[in-house]
Enzyme design. Structure first.
Site, PDB file in Angstrom:
ATOM      1  N   PRO A 229     -18.046 -18.925  40.668  1.00 19.62           N
ATOM      2  CA  PRO A 229     -17.985 -18.484  39.266  1.00 19.62           C
ATOM      3  C   PRO A 229     -16.766 -19.116  38.587  1.00 19.62           C
ATOM      4  O   PRO A 229     -15.627 -18.756  38.876  1.00 19.62           O
ATOM      5  CB  PRO A 229     -17.843 -16.959  39.382  1.00 19.62           C
ATOM      6  CG  PRO A 229     -17.225 -16.743  40.722  1.00 19.62           C
ATOM      7  CD  PRO A 229     -17.721 -17.841  41.610  1.00 19.62           C
ATOM      8  N   ASP A 403     -11.547 -20.879  39.466  1.00 23.64           N
ATOM      9  CA  ASP A 403     -12.422 -20.020  40.259  1.00 23.64           C
ATOM     10  C   ASP A 403     -12.084 -18.581  39.893  1.00 23.64           C
ATOM     11  O   ASP A 403     -11.004 -18.084  40.231  1.00 23.64           O
ATOM     12  CB  ASP A 403     -12.180 -20.285  41.750  1.00 23.64           C
ATOM     13  CG  ASP A 403     -13.047 -19.427  42.658  1.00 23.64           C
ATOM     14  OD1 ASP A 403     -13.664 -18.461  42.165  1.00 23.64           O
ATOM     15  OD2 ASP A 403     -13.103 -19.719  43.869  1.00 23.64           O
ATOM     16  N   HIS A 404     -12.993 -17.905  39.178  1.00 23.10           N
ATOM     17  CA  HIS A 404     -12.686 -16.581  38.650  1.00 23.10           C
ATOM     18  C   HIS A 404     -12.477 -15.535  39.744  1.00 23.10           C
ATOM     19  O   HIS A 404     -11.938 -14.448  39.481  1.00 23.10           O
ATOM     20  CB  HIS A 404     -13.808 -16.120  37.715  1.00 23.10           C
ATOM     21  CG  HIS A 404     -13.335 -15.243  36.602  1.00 23.10           C
ATOM     22  ND1 HIS A 404     -12.446 -14.210  36.788  1.00 23.10           N
ATOM     23  CD2 HIS A 404     -13.622 -15.241  35.272  1.00 23.10           C
ATOM     24  CE1 HIS A 404     -12.210 -13.606  35.638  1.00 23.10           C
ATOM     25  NE2 HIS A 404     -12.902 -14.210  34.696  1.00 23.10           N
ATOM     26  N   ARG A 405     -12.878 -15.832  40.974  1.00 21.62           N
ATOM     27  CA  ARG A 405     -12.630 -14.909  42.074  1.00 21.62           C
ATOM     28  C   ARG A 405     -11.153 -14.885  42.447  1.00 21.62           C
ATOM     29  O   ARG A 405     -10.674 -13.938  43.090  1.00 21.62           O
ATOM     30  CB  ARG A 405     -13.467 -15.294  43.293  1.00 21.62           C
ATOM     31  CG  ARG A 405     -14.964 -15.288  43.060  1.00 21.62           C
ATOM     32  CD  ARG A 405     -15.710 -15.906  44.221  1.00 21.62           C
ATOM     33  NE  ARG A 405     -15.320 -17.298  44.438  1.00 21.62           N
ATOM     34  CZ  ARG A 405     -15.816 -18.076  45.410  1.00 21.62           C
ATOM     35  NH1 ARG A 405     -16.705 -17.570  46.257  1.00 21.62           N
ATOM     36  NH2 ARG A 405     -15.409 -19.321  45.535  1.00 21.62           N
TER      37      ARG A 405
END
Length: 431
Positions: A229, A403-405
């Site tokens: 994501p 990386d939104h994580r």
């Protein structure tokens, strides 16, 4: 005892390779650590060292062979005291997959082995790489208790390092799980649509076969874009002070062979920004967020048929002259496909610079497992508003794909703010 020599996996992404050259022939005696072949992977041409000693009984895959799958037998090694097989035995190659799992069954062309009881069977030799043996000896680890993840169950460095970290009771369970995962069949994928299915005439184009690098790039980028994501953050930087500082440095140290580029200064600034905002220097793992100790900056280098990302290790600890020299050397050897795996595998952050190609701005695909990748555009004169008046300045657009994580919007913005402070005031990089 005959031991199959298989096509090794020389990188985490390698699925097949080209057997460029043999350094041995049938009948040659080899020792552990001896270079026996050269393999061309998707990134570089690498030397393959022997793991066991013995005599080369047979060459199964001739040099020059293309697209040899990992774990495919490429030669047969006879153990000590065993004579080499004649060349006519090459027809046994198709049965090599079964031979890796169990001793071969007697056939009409092969003499039946003498019967042995379980009690009289000698202890089996542990297959392990020379590096794995050294690490195990240093760490006091019993190799007989490990399940290898390399070709033919060979114990490699990663297995020993995993055993060091794992609790004693969990080591065997983890090894068994790894073994099951290795033997698990890959899911079947639907064949890609042909151009003809889209209405394109078959005689209207020339088809250039995919090489190993292009196959790997296609697979990894598709996986990253689909599974990670991601989101972009973009900022404009004024780089007149940076260009002035670069010119003065190159003029003052020209006699020492120093030639700093804007890209070198971006590498240094990014590394310092990652140390200033350490939460952004991270990678996502299923077990947690890995917080990296150093800013190991991977830099995209264009080479024929693709690109590669050599790494400036611990870039925050190095001066501009050292970064410039290392980058020049890495880029040269990357184009010659002479990089070693440890020079392009790993890293914590990526930079892709297309400014020299005139690209104003772009957003790159994340290079897993990095938490961010920076895309640098061309520096150009633009009209800006400064002190409520119209002015001209050299501006550069920079985008980070996050990386939104690992890196959310606020954290990515904090990193870009730190990066901007170093680039717009290059003297701050000397503190």
């Amino acid at each position: 005892m005959s031991i199959p020599i298989t096509m090794p996996a020389l990188s985490p992404t390698m699925e097949e390779g080209n057997l460029s050259k043999w350094h041995v022939k049938a009948g040659d005696k080899i020792e552990p650590g001896q270079v026996i072949a050269e393999i061309e992977t998707d990134k570089a041409t690498m030397e393959v060292e022997a793991v066991d000693e013995g005599v080369i009984a047979e060459i199964l895959v001739p040099e020059g062979s293309q697209g040899v799958k990992v774990n495919t037998p490429i030669a047969v090694l006879s153990g000590e005291g065993q004579a080499a097989k004649p060349a006519a035995a090459k027809s046994s190659a198709p049965t090599s997959t079964e031979a890796k799992q169990a001793p071969p069954e007697p056939t009409s062309k092969r003499a039946a082995p003498a019967p042995q009881t379980v009690a009289s069977k000698p202890a089996e030799r542990i297959l392990a790489s020379p590096l794995a043996r050294r690490l195990a000896e240093q760490g006091g680890i019993d190799l007989s208790g490990l399940q290898g993840s390399g070709p033919n169950g060979r114990i490699v460095r990663a297995d020993v390092e995993a055993a060091r970290k794992a609790p004693p009771a969990a080591t065997q369970t983890q090894a068994s799980q790894q073994s099951r995962e290795v033997t698990k069949p890959a899911p079947q994928q639907a064949p890609p649509a042909t151009l003809e299915s889209y209405g394109i005439r078959s005689n209207s184009y020339d088809l250039v076969p995919l090489d190993l690098m292009r196959k790997t790039i296609a697979k990894r980028m598709t996986s990253s874009f689909r599974d990670v994501p991601h989101f972009p953050l973009t900022i404009d930087l004024e780089i007149d002070a940076l260009l002035k500082a670069r010119g003065e440095i190159n003029k003052r140290f020209a006699d020492n062979g120093v030639k700093i580029s804007v890209n070198d200064m971006c590498i240094k600034a990014a590394a310092l920004a990652l140390k200033l905002v350490p939460e952004a220097n991270a990678s996502y793992t299923p077990d947690g967020i890995a917080m990296h100790h150093h800013a190991d900056v991977a830099v995209a280098v264009a080479i024929p048929h693709g690109l590669i990302t050599p790494i400036i290790w611990a870039a925050e600890t190095k001066g501009l002259a050292q970064i410039s020299a290392e980058m020049a050397d890495l880029a040269l050897r990357a184009r010659e496909r002479k990089l070693k795996p440890e020079e392009f595998q790993g890293g914590t952050f990526s930079i892709s610079n297309m400014g020299m190609l005139g690209i104003k701005s772009f957003a790159s695909i994340i290079n897993e497992p990095h938490g961010m990748i920076m895309s640098i555009g061309a520096g150009e004169k633009r009209p800006i508003v400064k002190n409520d008046a119209l002015a001209i300045a050299t501006m550069m657009t920079v985008t980070v794909t996050c990386d939104h994580r690992v890196v959310d919007g606020a954290l990515g913005a904090a990193f870009l703010k730190a990066f901007k402070s170093f680039l717009e005031d290059p003297m701050a990089m000397l503190l």
